[in-house]
Design an enzyme around this catalytic site. Structure first.
Site, short mmCIF file in Angstrom:
data_model
loop_
_atom_site.label_atom_id
_atom_site.label_comp_id
_atom_site.label_asym_id
_atom_site.label_seq_id
_atom_site.Cartn_x
_atom_site.Cartn_y
_atom_site.Cartn_z
N GLY A 195 0.77 -1.11 -0.09
CA GLY A 195 -0.04 -0.08 -0.04
C GLY A 195 0.82 1.39 0.07
NE ARG A 220 -15.38 13.73 9.26
CZ ARG A 220 -14.22 13.41 8.70
NH1 ARG A 220 -13.71 12.33 8.63
NH2 ARG A 220 -13.61 14.47 8.38
#
Lengths: 281, 654
Positions: free
Chosen positions: B10, B297
């Site tokens: 990654g 959130r």
């Protein structure tokens, strides 16, 4: 390559307002099974969803890979990652013009039932398969010009150089380059080169020149400015730019590429003169 | 002496930060990525990166308060010591990024500018336009390119990670596939760092990139790695719903003054301009006068969901609300938020400087991930502290090593020796909700701080005695062969008769996304999750008969997707099962049948384990490290709506 914008911004807005819901459009795709294989055209009829873009049409085709004349085929291969026009991956030729396919809204390009859209791979890079091309040459150029700040390492050594807001804004704009290679596709001086050993002597491209400007304008980054200008005053460097100014017209991030070419052109001249007067090192 | 090396899988912020740190220690790195690392999903991060700074410090803010906010924001589910270390490191990380040339926005005097972000009343978010993730990723990409030029880093771009190779209970390499030639190969390594990001694709349309399938994490999970807190999935309140994905509209839009509202009258069809302030319902500002539009959130998403889905108050009866910036100066918006203004205009067609944006919540981030351990640092108070207030005495220094012991090999190591997890793929730091602008921080912190741990593990632990290079090739050949057979079986399925929706991988993937979004995001319940698990079993059955529509031996994207789909189905089960068993509400995990937080029973990390024999997932629990601060109710000062004066005035946090 046709540079003329197939659809002006005004036309695109009008198209969006006039777009017919529930219509079917035709996508014409230039396909190729792999390097050295012949290209062929395949046509697909796609029912347009709300908010559809080229990506959502390709996704529909992947799920149901049947051509307009009812022939089963394979899903189309294309390069895509973020779908927010910030990664640069999904660049291709759409109606002959290079751009990212994620931000290409069907309502703007094909507002009526039966309208068609043409998709082709970029022409300046070797095709991997279908719409996916190999852009490693564009990344190799970044290595050549030492596109980095030569920091002393990652240990804590305090903040970087203080910088007023205006130069920061210039650097920010230059630093939004996604290496999508739109500028290279549109450039008459940048031609496809399959032979890797010839990359260094071929035109390096507007993206790399603009990155030289970015790194040369940073207090630490400019330590490598002579090395970068050496590359740009060499073969395939800034002298190969034909000043067609196509690059700046197709840049999706509105990077002032011709301004960068001008600025670096002047710096390169000074650099060459200085070298000439000081003699070979 | 065989050459030791590390594999990083990654190339986003976590992977690149790790690569740079490890290469800097003269340890060769093989960096694997499905995409050119410069195009990794980190580019999508918009708003900024949090760190205590001099201005906030003089107003009473501190690294310790950043730590306290993060723990409170995560509803106490995060192990605390690593969070303390991260918050202490944050200012140093900003300085480093600054030295790397990140064009952080500047003040008139040339200092780094700051903005307000969710979960804090202080300006502690550093930013670079509204494309901060892109700018940070580019800086790390550039440094990686430098190490690559010097021969310390070997990039394998367009290579897909297929499995970790585990020998003698430690990770000694990986199997990967070239996505162009389809070649499958085993690679040896003395340690493997997974930095493969999140799993948004499991939910169909999310804010994630198309590569964020969670496939790599699932492959580690299936190989025996624990997967922690799978049920903790963040739904971002403000995204633009689209046909192919949901595009993020950064929290910075609210940090720069953006206000969320709907018309007070249900189904009001007037143009926004014709609705006077008194007839606009700024519901977040009403309910949360202290934090206003900048509540975390999960809270904002639930309120939006409630307004649209339960109360049917969405604009024009649809599932959208206004995110309004039109009261701000257009030039200011261009300067501070240009990147996202542009995204909205490009994808929707309206200019958000003059027309309010229409947004709805979308799956955004996975707090859960591969379980990782750590070695506790020097700070160990006799009892946990209570709430920290601005300007209060900070009980701990900001020296390195207070939270985690620097360089300890076990930092951010999974339960498999030599297998590390950095960034979003790890469960650490964010607990049950991640605060905005903490993700970029945690990714880079992991790479820089625990990169040193990887090097120490390779030099001083098992690999020092028995390097991967000295092991019997049979181990590696067998692992590659296993993947080769799997690959072949998928290719062969292309010839197994006509394709139907039942066995079409894209249809199965679509159905998975719809089901997971409905059952396991903003609002969950026991019965619905049980139904979801049945549906998942059905989808797995369909998947067992999956059919490819492409048998090509070259650049076969369908094969890659279909293989990942199998792994997504397994991870989806862990997500749903974790949610079913957590009979409480905490952070992003909200159960209508258990609406309260239940610390006695569930102040615990969910641990999902996979049994390859029965192909089933099991859930158990581990205690959370709460040695530093005492859990308190997480209310963000919410007051009941009826007590509110309907002034229509914005709530401005200082």
């Amino acid at each position: 390559m046709a540079l003329a914008h197939a659809h002006s911004p005004t036309q695109r807005r009008l198209n969006r307002q006039a777009a017919k819901p529930g219509r079917t459009i035709r996508i014409r795709i230039k396909r190729c099974d792999g390097p050295g294989k012949p290209s062929r055209w395949e046509h697909f009829d796609v029912k347009v969803e709300r908010g559809a873009n080229v990506i959502s049409c390709l996704q529909q085709i992947a799920a149901h890979p049947v051509t307009a004349d009812g022939k089963a085929t394979t899903p189309v291969v294309w390069d895509a990652i973020c779908l927010e026009e910030i990664c640069g991956a999904c660049t291709m030729l759409i109606n002959g013009r290079v751009r990212q396919s994620c931000s290409c809204l069907i309502d703007e390009y094909a507002p009526n039932h039966g309208d068609s859209i043409t998709l082709e791979p970029m022409s300046k890079f070797p095709v991997v398969r279908d719409l996916w091309v190999d852009r490693s040459r564009a990344f190799e150029a970044l290595k050549r010009i030492k596109a980095w700040i030569p920091i002393d390492g990652t240990y804590h050594l305090g903040p970087g150089p203080r910088e007023p807001a205006r130069p920061q804004l210039t650097r920010y704009t230059l630093s939004t380059c996604m290496t999508c290679a739109c500028c290279l596709e549109a450039c008459p001086q940048y031609t496809i080169e399959h032979d890797e050993s010839k990359w260094d002597a071929s035109f390096i491209g507007a993206h790399a020149i603009s990155q030289v400007r970015l790194f040369n304008s940073h207090q630490t980054g400019k330590q490598l400015a002579p090395d970068r200008l050496d590359i740009l005053t060499g073969l395939g460097g800034i002298a190969s730019c034909g000043n067609a100014q196509n690059c700046v017209k197709v840049c999706p991030k509105d990077i002032p590429l011709t301004e960068s070419i001008g600025a670096i052109g002047r710096a390169a001249t000074l650099h060459a003169l200085a070298k000439w007067f000081s003699g070979p090192s | 002496m065989p050459q030791q090396r590390v594999i990083v899988v990654g190339g986003g912020l976590a992977g690149l930060a790790a690569t740079i740190r490890i290469a800097e220690a003269d340890m060769p790195v093989d960096l694997f990525s499905m995409v050119p690392v410069k195009r990794s999903h980190s580019v999508c991060a918009q708003g900024g990166i949090n760190a205590c700074n001099e201005v906030a410090r003089q107003q009473g803010y501190s690294e310790y308060q950043h730590f306290d906010e993060t723990i409170y924001g995560g509803d106490y589910l995060a192990d605390q010591a690593p969070v303390l270390e991260m918050a202490n490191w944050a200012p140093r990380i900003i300085d480093l990024l600054d030295r790397m040339g990140v064009p952080f926005n500047r003040t008139a005097e040339g200092f780094r500018d700051l903005r307000l972000f969710g979960g804090s009343l202080f300006r502690r978010t550093h930013f670079s336009g509204a494309t901060t993730g892109q700018q940070l990723l580019y800086a790390l990409d550039e440094q990686t390119r430098r190490h690559e030029s010097e021969g310390k880093v070997n990039k394998y771009e367009f290579w897909e990670f297929l499995r970790p190779i585990i020998h003698d209970q430690r990770c000694v390499g990986i199997v990967a596939q070239d996505m162009r030639t389809m070649q499958i190969r085993a690679f040896r390594a003395d340690a493997v760092v997974m930095a493969t990001g999140g799993c948004g694709l499991i939910f169909g349309k999310s804010t994630n990139s198309v590569i964020c399938t969670g496939g790599a994490a699932s492959r580690c999970f299936q190989a025996g790695a624990w997967y922690a807190n799978p049920e903790m999935i963040q739904v971002h309140p403000t995204a633009i719903p689209g046909a192919d994905k949901c595009r993020l509209m950064s929290e910075s839009a609210r940090g720069e003054g953006g206000r969320i509202w709907v018309p007070r009258k249900q189904g009001d069809s007037r143009d926004f301009k014709d609705i006077p302030a008194s007839e606009r319902w700024y519901f977040l500002e009403e309910k949360f006068p202290k934090y206003g539009n900048l509540v975390p959130r999960d809270i904002a998403s639930r309120e939006l969901f409630d307004i649209c889905v339960n109360q049917r108050m969405g604009i024009g009866g649809e599932n959208v609300v206004y995110l309004d910036l039109t009261h701000r100066d257009p030039d200011y918006l261009t300067r501070k938020l240009g990147g996202i203004m542009e995204i909205y205009e490009k994808f929707v067609g309206d200019d958000p400087r003059f027309t309010p944006m229409k947004i709805f919540p979308a799956v955004h981030y996975s707090m859960g991930g591969l379980w990782t351990g750590y070695v506790h640092g020097a700070y160990d108070p006799p009892q946990p502290h209570g709430e920290h207030r601005a300007g209060g005495v900070v009980p701990v220094s900001t020296d390195s090593g207070q939270g985690m012991q620097p360089g300890a090999p076990e930092n951010m190591m999974t339960n498999i020796r030599g297998l590390y997890a950095f960034g979003e793929v790890s469960f650490a730091f964010h607990g049950a909700t991640r605060l905005g602008a903490n993700a970029l921080l945690s990714c880079i912190f992991d790479g820089l701080f625990s990169g040193a741990s990887v090097v120490n593990y390779v030099r001083e632990c098992e690999p020092g005695e028995t390097p991967a290079d000295s092991l019997d090739p049979a181990t590696f050949d067998a692992a590659a062969q296993h993947e080769q057979s799997k690959h072949q079986a998928l290719l062969d399925s292309a010839d197994a008769g006509d394709m139907t929706d039942e066995t079409n991988p894209y249809r199965i993937g679509h159905d998975l996304g719809v089901e997971m979004t409905e059952a396991s995001t903003v609002v969950k319940s026991g019965p619905r999750l049980e139904q979801c698990l049945k549906k998942l079993a059905h989808l797995r059955d369909r998947y067992s008969r999956v059919r490819l529509s492409d048998a090509a031996m070259w650049t076969n994207q369908s094969l890659s997707y279909t293989r990942a789909l199998g792994d997504m189905l397994i991870l989806a089960e862990a997500i749903a099962l974790g949610g079913l068993k957590r009979k409480e509400s905490r952070g992003s995990h909200f159960r209508t049948d258990f609406p309260d937080r239940d610390d006695p029973n569930f102040l615990k990390t969910t641990i999902a384990t996979y049994d390859p024999q029965s192909r089933s997932t099991d859930i158990s629990y581990r205690d959370v490290d709460t040695r530093l601060v005492r859990p308190r109710p997480r209310t963000y000062g919410k007051i009941e709506a009826e007590q509110q004066h309907k002034t229509g005035q914005p709530v401005v946090a200082k």
